[in-house]
Structures are given as C-alpha cells and as structure tokens.
Motif scaffolding. Structure first.
Motif, PDB file in Angstrom:
ATOM      1  N   LEU A  78       0.808  -1.213   0.000  1.00 43.91           N
ATOM      2  CA  LEU A  78       0.000   0.000   0.000  1.00 43.91           C
ATOM      3  C   LEU A  78       0.846   1.270   0.000  1.00 43.91           C
ATOM      4  O   LEU A  78       1.993   1.266   0.452  1.00 43.91           O
ATOM      5  N   SER A  79       0.252   2.340  -0.485  1.00 44.19           N
ATOM      6  CA  SER A  79       0.906   3.640  -0.382  1.00 44.19           C
ATOM      7  C   SER A  79       0.982   4.043   1.093  1.00 44.19           C
ATOM      8  O   SER A  79       0.240   3.526   1.941  1.00 44.19           O
ATOM      9  N   TYR A  80       1.860   4.989   1.377  1.00 44.83           N
ATOM     10  CA  TYR A  80       2.000   5.474   2.760  1.00 44.83           C
ATOM     11  C   TYR A  80       0.664   6.007   3.278  1.00 44.83           C
ATOM     12  O   TYR A  80       0.268   5.725   4.415  1.00 44.83           O
ATOM     13  N   TYR A  81      -0.040   6.760   2.435  1.00 41.76           N
ATOM     14  CA  TYR A  81      -1.306   7.359   2.852  1.00 41.76           C
ATOM     15  C   TYR A  81      -2.335   6.282   3.192  1.00 41.76           C
ATOM     16  O   TYR A  81      -3.055   6.384   4.195  1.00 41.76           O
ATOM     17  N   ALA A  82      -2.400   5.229   2.366  1.00 37.87           N
ATOM     18  CA  ALA A  82      -3.344   4.143   2.631  1.00 37.87           C
ATOM     19  C   ALA A  82      -3.008   3.437   3.944  1.00 37.87           C
ATOM     20  O   ALA A  82      -3.897   3.108   4.738  1.00 37.87           O
ATOM     21  N   ALA A  83      -1.713   3.202   4.175  1.00 39.53           N
ATOM     22  CA  ALA A  83      -1.292   2.559   5.426  1.00 39.53           C
ATOM     23  C   ALA A  83      -1.623   3.439   6.629  1.00 39.53           C
ATOM     24  O   ALA A  83      -2.013   2.941   7.695  1.00 39.53           O
ATOM     25  N   LYS A  84      -1.484   4.744   6.444  1.00 43.06           N
ATOM     26  CA  LYS A  84      -1.818   5.681   7.523  1.00 43.06           C
ATOM     27  C   LYS A  84      -3.307   5.621   7.836  1.00 43.06           C
ATOM     28  O   LYS A  84      -3.720   5.629   9.006  1.00 43.06           O
ATOM     29  N   GLU A  85      -4.133   5.548   6.790  1.00 41.53           N
ATOM     30  CA  GLU A  85      -5.582   5.449   6.978  1.00 41.53           C
ATOM     31  C   GLU A  85      -5.956   4.153   7.701  1.00 41.53           C
ATOM     32  O   GLU A  85      -6.940   4.111   8.446  1.00 41.53           O
ATOM     33  N   LEU A  86      -5.178   3.110   7.479  1.00 39.60           N
ATOM     34  CA  LEU A  86      -5.439   1.820   8.127  1.00 39.60           C
ATOM     35  C   LEU A  86      -4.736   1.697   9.478  1.00 39.60           C
ATOM     36  O   LEU A  86      -4.858   0.672  10.153  1.00 39.60           O
ATOM     37  N   ASN A  87      -3.973   2.728   9.824  1.00 39.83           N
ATOM     38  CA  ASN A  87      -3.344   2.827  11.146  1.00 39.83           C
ATOM     39  C   ASN A  87      -2.370   1.683  11.442  1.00 39.83           C
ATOM     40  O   ASN A  87      -2.428   1.054  12.496  1.00 39.83           O
ATOM     41  N   PHE A  88      -1.438   1.431  10.490  1.00 39.78           N
ATOM     42  CA  PHE A  88      -0.402   0.445  10.813  1.00 39.78           C
ATOM     43  C   PHE A  88       0.997   0.930  10.427  1.00 39.78           C
ATOM     44  O   PHE A  88       1.905   0.139  10.198  1.00 39.78           O
ATOM     45  N   ILE A  89       1.177   2.250  10.404  1.00 36.00           N
ATOM     46  CA  ILE A  89       2.483   2.818  10.061  1.00 36.00           C
ATOM     47  C   ILE A  89       3.570   2.320  11.015  1.00 36.00           C
ATOM     48  O   ILE A  89       4.650   1.901  10.587  1.00 36.00           O
ATOM     49  N   LYS A  90       3.301   2.341  12.302  1.00 32.46           N
ATOM     50  CA  LYS A  90       4.316   1.929  13.277  1.00 32.46           C
ATOM     51  C   LYS A  90       4.615   0.440  13.188  1.00 32.46           C
ATOM     52  O   LYS A  90       5.763   0.015  13.333  1.00 32.46           O
ATOM     53  N   LYS A  91       3.581  -0.369  12.954  1.00 29.76           N
ATOM     54  CA  LYS A  91       3.773  -1.820  12.868  1.00 29.76           C
ATOM     55  C   LYS A  91       4.510  -2.212  11.591  1.00 29.76           C
ATOM     56  O   LYS A  91       5.291  -3.160  11.576  1.00 29.76           O
ATOM     57  N   GLY A  92       4.224  -1.504  10.498  1.00 30.46           N
ATOM     58  CA  GLY A  92       4.888  -1.790   9.234  1.00 30.46           C
ATOM     59  C   GLY A  92       4.224  -2.872   8.409  1.00 30.46           C
ATOM     60  O   GLY A  92       4.390  -2.933   7.193  1.00 30.46           O
ATOM     61  N   ILE A  93       3.480  -3.742   9.059  1.00 28.98           N
ATOM     62  CA  ILE A  93       2.803  -4.837   8.368  1.00 28.98           C
ATOM     63  C   ILE A  93       1.568  -5.208   9.176  1.00 28.98           C
ATOM     64  O   ILE A  93       1.570  -5.092  10.412  1.00 28.98           O
ATOM     65  N   THR A  94       0.508  -5.613   8.490  1.00 30.99           N
ATOM     66  CA  THR A  94      -0.708  -6.004   9.198  1.00 30.99           C
ATOM     67  C   THR A  94      -1.507  -6.975   8.341  1.00 30.99           C
ATOM     68  O   THR A  94      -1.346  -7.015   7.115  1.00 30.99           O
ATOM     69  N   LYS A  95      -2.358  -7.753   8.978  1.00 32.81           N
ATOM     70  CA  LYS A  95      -3.200  -8.692   8.232  1.00 32.81           C
ATOM     71  C   LYS A  95      -4.432  -7.960   7.716  1.00 32.81           C
ATOM     72  O   LYS A  95      -5.076  -7.215   8.461  1.00 32.81           O
ATOM     73  N   VAL A  96      -4.747  -8.185   6.442  1.00 34.54           N
ATOM     74  CA  VAL A  96      -5.858  -7.473   5.813  1.00 34.54           C
ATOM     75  C   VAL A  96      -6.732  -8.422   5.005  1.00 34.54           C
ATOM     76  O   VAL A  96      -6.352  -9.549   4.702  1.00 34.54           O
ATOM     77  N   ARG A  97      -7.897  -7.919   4.664  1.00 34.25           N
ATOM     78  CA  ARG A  97      -8.759  -8.569   3.674  1.00 34.25           C
ATOM     79  C   ARG A  97      -8.935  -7.587   2.532  1.00 34.25           C
ATOM     80  O   ARG A  97      -9.208  -6.407   2.764  1.00 34.25           O
ATOM     81  N   ILE A  98      -8.744  -8.059   1.304  1.00 37.64           N
ATOM     82  CA  ILE A  98      -8.970  -7.182   0.160  1.00 37.64           C
ATOM     83  C   ILE A  98     -10.157  -7.709  -0.643  1.00 37.64           C
ATOM     84  O   ILE A  98     -10.314  -8.915  -0.821  1.00 37.64           O
TER      85      ILE A  98
END
Length: 218
Positions: A78-98
């Motif tokens: 994801l783009s930085y902005y998308a990761a920020k919206e999903l609130n996982f910037i600090k973690k760097g990685i997260t489990k998602v459903r697309i």
C-alpha cells in the motif's frame, strides 16, 4: 459508489518506503506517497479494491497501479497514505482482507482474485522500459558489484527465476536490470551488492546453492 464482488483475499499488507516516492510503478505512473494506490501481483491496473485492516476494522479504497509484493505471505503493498488510513504505520505490516469493487472492472476482466493468480498473466510483471529495479519491481539505483545470474526476454520466466532465488537467498539482495537491445527488452537478474574483493567468495556461495553467475559492477 462501488459495488463489491464476492472476490476476496486475506493475507499481510505492507507499505512503500519513502524512498520510492516519485519513482515509476509497473503501470508507468509515478508512485505518490499521499495517494491511495497499491501494488498487487495479478489484478489489472486501475482496479479498485477495498482493503480492511483485520486488527482494527478500518478500511480504505485503493487503486492498483503497480506489481508486487513478491515477499512470501504478503498480498498487497500500500501507499504510505493508505497505510496511515489503516493505522499500521508503526507496525509496518498487518493482516488485511482485500475485496474487488466490481464497478472498477471491465466486463472482460477477471474478478476472482484466486483464479487470477493461477491464470497466465496478460500484463508483464515488470516495466517495459530500461531501468534498474528491486525484487518488487520498484525503481532503484544500483551501486557496487553484483552477480548476474541470468538474462531473460520472457517476463514469466524471469518471475519463475526470482521465485527460485527467493527460496535460496534473501529477497532484498535480488535486483533486475531492464535493458533494450535492438527493440528487444532484456531482463538481467542480479544478486548483490558485494564488495569487489568478496566477489569470488560470493559466487562460490551461490554455486553451492545451485546458482551460477558472473561479477559485474555498477
């Protein structure tokens, strides 16, 4: 509004490092850290997908404009902005459903994420213009000594070779140089970088792993 299809996929998401801001993506567009975009291995460019962070139920809609990620277990970058919206910037990685949003697809597009991964890709996974790229096919600069393990015209064969290398060495040491010779695109597969004095030793290490090549500098 976009309608969701029944096509969904779960796995891990990461996001682009700041150094990729402004670099070209596989679609030819430049990556912009403050836009809602993403990379996927098989979905057509311009497909819109809903990405849900399964750890906090936040979601965002992004547009696919790049190829990757190719690290094991990751399904979207994801783009930085998308990761920020999903609130996982600090973690760097997260489990998602697309989930694919059907209104973004053409009638001839594959709408099943699972089946599209098994079909022969109609788009090359790498750009068709000269440059140097990391294993996620993001533009980067090379400096130092590298071992060239092969050169390929066929992008599918290149992808197979990258997957083979990933099972034997660190993915972060895999690079691709795209060159054009008489209107033919050639993809050089590289491993490195190394110091020149360690070149022969590194070649020997790769040979023990069933990988052959020769040293070249950038």
């Amino acid at each position: 509004m976009f309608a969701q299809t029944n096509a969904s996929e779960e796995g891990f998401a990461s996001y682009y490092a700041d150094k990729f801001h402004g670099r070209r993506t596989a679609s030819g567009n430049r990556y912009h850290k403050n836009k809602l975009t993403a990379a996927h291995k098989t979905l057509p460019f311009d497909t819109k997908v809903k990405v849900t962070n399964l750890s906090n139920d936040s979601s965002v809609i992004v547009t696919i404009n790049d190829r990757g990620p190719f690290a094991k277990g990751k399904i979207i970058d994801l783009s930085y902005y998308a990761a920020k919206e999903l609130n996982f910037i600090k973690k760097g990685i997260t489990k998602v459903r697309i989930e694919i949003l059907s209104d973004s697809l053409n009638t001839n597009d594959t709408i099943s994420i699972a089946s599209s991964a098994n079909e022969k890709k109609t788009e090359p996974p790498i750009p068709s213009y000269p440059g140097t790229y990391d294993f996620n096919f993001k533009e980067t600069e090379l400096s130092g000594y590298y071992i060239q393990t092969g050169a390929y015209k066929d992008s599918d064969i290149l992808s197979e070779e990258i997957n083979r290398l990933q099972k034997k060495i660190d993915s972060n040491n895999i690079y691709i140089e795209v060159i054009k010779i008489k209107n033919t695109i050639i993809n050089r597969l590289l491993v490195g970088p190394f110091e020149k004095k360690n070149g022969d030793a590194e070649i020997a290490v790769l040979q023990k792993k069933g990988i052959s090549g020769f040293l070249k500098s950038y």
